[in-house]
Design a protein around this motif. Structure first.
Motif, short mmCIF file in Angstrom:
data_model
loop_
_atom_site.label_atom_id
_atom_site.label_comp_id
_atom_site.label_asym_id
_atom_site.label_seq_id
_atom_site.Cartn_x
_atom_site.Cartn_y
_atom_site.Cartn_z
N TRP A 1 23.79 40.69 44.08
CA TRP A 1 23.01 40.02 43.19
C TRP A 1 21.92 39.45 43.81
CZ3 TRP A 1 27.78 40.57 46.19
CH2 TRP A 1 28.03 39.17 47.98
N LYS B 1 27.37 32.55 50.41
CA LYS B 1 26.24 33.87 49.98
C LYS B 1 26.86 34.69 50.12
CE LYS B 1 21.90 30.92 51.96
NZ LYS B 1 21.41 30.87 51.06
N LEU B 2 27.90 35.54 50.17
CA LEU B 2 29.16 36.72 50.31
C LEU B 2 30.12 36.38 49.75
CD1 LEU B 2 29.09 39.01 51.22
CD2 LEU B 2 30.51 38.46 53.03
N LYS C 1 28.82 29.25 55.42
CA LYS C 1 27.53 30.20 54.79
C LYS C 1 27.67 31.16 53.78
CE LYS C 1 23.69 27.65 56.37
NZ LYS C 1 23.08 27.70 54.32
N TYR D 1 24.47 38.01 62.16
CA TYR D 1 23.58 37.18 61.93
C TYR D 1 23.86 34.96 61.58
CZ TYR D 1 22.06 40.39 57.92
OH TYR D 1 21.78 41.21 57.69
N ALA D 2 24.78 35.45 62.96
CA ALA D 2 25.65 33.90 63.39
C ALA D 2 25.59 33.22 62.01
CB ALA D 2 24.37 33.59 64.36
N ALA D 3 26.55 32.75 61.08
CA ALA D 3 26.59 32.52 59.87
C ALA D 3 27.45 31.47 60.07
CB ALA D 3 26.29 34.10 58.33
N PRO E 1 29.75 34.63 46.03
CA PRO E 1 28.39 35.45 45.20
C PRO E 1 29.44 37.16 44.11
CG PRO E 1 27.00 35.22 46.58
CD PRO E 1 28.60 34.72 46.54
N ARG F 1 24.50 37.21 70.69
CA ARG F 1 24.33 37.34 68.74
C ARG F 1 24.29 35.76 68.29
NH1 ARG F 1 28.88 34.80 65.82
NH2 ARG F 1 30.12 34.54 67.16
N LEU G 1 19.94 32.19 56.73
CA LEU G 1 20.50 32.30 57.68
C LEU G 1 19.70 31.78 59.03
CD1 LEU G 1 23.11 34.84 56.74
CD2 LEU G 1 23.59 32.33 56.13
N LEU H 1 28.21 41.71 59.32
CA LEU H 1 26.49 41.52 58.64
C LEU H 1 26.19 40.37 58.56
CD1 LEU H 1 24.60 43.69 56.09
CD2 LEU H 1 24.12 43.80 58.90
N MET H 2 27.38 39.41 58.37
CA MET H 2 26.58 38.00 58.10
C MET H 2 27.33 37.33 59.78
SD MET H 2 26.12 37.11 55.62
CE MET H 2 26.56 35.20 54.41
N ARG H 3 28.31 38.15 60.46
CA ARG H 3 28.97 37.76 61.99
C ARG H 3 27.69 37.46 62.70
NH1 ARG H 3 32.39 36.66 65.25
NH2 ARG H 3 32.71 37.58 67.68
#
Ligand code: ATP
Ligand code: MG
Lengths: 289, 274
Positions: B100, A198-199, A194, A188-190, A202, B83, B113, A184-186
């Motif tokens: 969280w 953010k992941l 990040k 979002y191009a995080a 936490p 992407r 983001l 998912l993070m990928r």
């Protein structure tokens, strides 16, 4: 939120249980002494070797040394506070280093392969061998007017013991996110940072909290042991050694110092519990911690 | 098949192959010579037995994994560029919401983001919560929601940056039949409202038929596309699932699946039946 309240009341219940535990230990102590007067036990249960609980408590108000107006209790309290600051210093350094190592090891597989064995090996070096070494090296260090002090050595040793459980726990935590979350993070191009912030971070909290507990305990034990082996004055470790020498005249005195060490442990445990409640207040209760 | 891109093409996949563990004993040809074109606004489903490469194909489109040969264009761009420009949203079988964060904050994650500011994010997440009919649940924690509600949040999150393409990998796979049918209707409504291009992976033939304009049938070892069935059901209504045309399409998909079922010894007899 209701769950936070539950946790606080849970914490209170555990505290009561801890008190009950202490009371039971006291009872057993006295019971052992009683049995010792009836039958021969393989160890000495005389008042000299095992003072009564109430003698220990009365030792609280003894003068620190003959003729001084500070009591043993005050002295122990002062020493505990001093040790606490050293332990805290070691803890903060240890946690920072441990976290940093965990982040590096997580980010670069190469470092996990290369660093983890050393991290693990570091804990197999016996403290007894380490302490004089650190003091010896430390004494040769000086930055201009700033001179290395043996208290830094104590902190260093506390940190040395504290960093390990934290870095191992944190590494596991940082690697905890599911591949779905990472994908998912990928999507979002995080950036890596990040993803960490953010992941991974936490998600590591349920692993981090128990690691913090172990690290804090290690920092306290490390401080007390390091105080003894480096001969640093002012802390509870040194006090224990001093009072232990007085067992013949004041057998109960050393136990006041032991109470001081226990108090130190309790304060640290309470602080970590507070951190736990704060960090996990938004997480489902089934957490690992 | 030409590789030129016309403005109506949302997805152009030509001759794509993908091999896992190349050269060692675990080598798996996950995709073999796959060709697929999806035009803007189209809803297609990928269906096929377990291990036929549906998820792999979706991951290739989303640049979550690479491919060995062929070409993939998402809105005329390479998957990587698509992407990075956030041209698609994705939802999986697991909602994968972050414990969280509140429900709203989960939906806002892709917006954070993408650099949206706070007030814009809040407006957008409120809008999306309304779309998935969860307006009252913005401040709840994900674990306080039922599986169906969590999946709706995941869909809202996939729509957050308003990407033209939606990739969905068995998003309703873990839901009970009733919830599933409700979610299917909701997805169709969202599709009508937003005009997204949707690539939807499923194991359910009726689901594929009910949702799609076109059902793409895949078969394993090596993973490839074996049939494409156009579904022309028009507007879905309460009686669509009971219509003859619906059954006809379901049967066509079922037969296409059976035709390439290489798992048993009965392949030839099935062929005989068809
Ligand atoms: N990361 C991976 N490493 C090695 N092999 C993989 C990997 N991912 C998938 N495969 C293999 O590729 C093939 C296709 O897998 P894929 O997950 O795309 O199937 P699928 O059609 O989505 O199956 P399912 O319906 O069970 O989800 C399978 O044989 C699988 O074992
Ligand atoms: Mg799959």
């Amino acid at each position: 939120m209701a769950s936070t309240r539950d946790r606080i009341s849970n914490g209170f219940v555990s505290f009561l249980w801890a008190l009950a535990g202490i009371a039971i230990i006291g009872l057993m102590w006295e019971l052992t002494k009683l049995i010792g007067t009836i039958i021969d036990l393989p160890f000495n249960t005389s008042n000299q070797a095992m003072p009564h609980i109430w003698t220990m408590f009365s030792a609280f108000s003894l003068p620190e040394v003959r003729g001084s107006d500070t009591t043993v209790f005050q002295a122990v309290l002062a020493a505990s506070t001093y040790s606490l600051t050293l332990a805290l210093g070691g803890f903060v350094i240890g946690v920072s280093v441990g976290l940093l190592l965990a982040i590096i090891m997580q980010r670069f597989l190469f470092f996990e392969r290369g660093l983890l064995p050393f991290v693990i090996a570091s804990q197999t070096v016996p403290l007894i061998a380490l302490a004089p070494l650190i003091v010896g090296i430390g004494n040769q260090i000086s930055f201009g007017p700033i001179q290395w002090s043996t208290t830094y050595s104590v902190m260093f040793i506390a940190a040395y013991l504290a960093f390990f459980p934290l870095s191992v726990g944190a590494l596991r935590g940082l690697q905890a996110p599911s591949s779905t979350s990472l994908e998912l993070m990928r999507s979002y191009a995080a950036t890596n940072n990040k993803v960490l912030w953010k992941l991974r971070f936490p998600a590591s909290i349920p692993y981090l909290v128990p690691a913090l507990k172990v690290s804090a305990a290690a920092a306290v034990v490390g401080t007390v042991v390091a105080e003894i082996s480096t001969g640093v004055r002012g802390g509870i470790g040194r006090l224990m050694v001093e009072y232990a020498r007085e067992t013949t005249s004041q057998p109960a005195k050393v136990y006041v110092a032991v109470f001081g060490a226990i108090l130190l442990g309790l304060v640290v445990a309470a602080a970590i519990t507070a951190v736990d409640v704060l960090l996990t207040r938004n997480l489902p209760k089934k957490g690992l911690a | 098949m030409t590789t030129t891109f016309d403005t109506g093409s949302a997805l152009a996949i030509s001759n794509v192959s993908k091999v896992f563990n190349k050269g060692n004993e675990n080598e798996v040809i996950a995709l073999s010579d796959v060709n697929l074109n999806v035009h803007t606004g189209e809803f297609i489903s990928l269906i096929g037995p377990s291990g036929c490469g549906k998820s792999t194909l979706l991951r290739v489109i989303g640049d979550l994994t690479g491919f060995d040969s062929g070409s993939v264009q998402v809105s005329g761009k390479s998957p990587e560029d698509a992407r990075k420009e956030r041209l698609y949203g994705i939802a999986f079988q697991q909602a994968a919401l972050f414990d969280w964060r509140t429900v709203s904050k989960n939906i806002e994650l892709p917006l954070e983001l993408a650099g949206w500011d706070k007030s814009q994010r809040e407006v957008r997440s409120a809008e999306l919560l309304e779309m998935v009919q969860l307006s009252e649940f913005g401040n709840h924690r994900p674990w306080e929601l039922s599986g169906g509600m969590q999946q709706r949040v995941a869909i809202a999150r996939s729509l957050a940056v308003d990407p033209p393409l939606l990739l969905m990998d068995e998003p309703f796979g873990a839901l009970d039949e009733m919830t599933r049918e409700r979610m299917q209707n909701e997805l169709l409504r969202i599709r009508l409202d937003t005009g997204k291009t949707i690539v939807f992976v499923t194991h359910s033939i009726p689901e594929a038929v009910y949702l799609s304009d076109r059902v793409v049938v895949m078969s394993p070892r090596p993973g490839r596309i074996t049939a494409e069935i156009n579904v022309d059901l028009g507007e879905r209504t309460e009686t669509t699932r009971e219509s003859d045309h619906f059954f006809h399409c379901v049967t066509s998909v079922r037969e296409a699946l059976r035709l390439h079922d290489t798992s048993g010894t009965s392949t030839s007899s099935f062929r005989g039946e068809v």
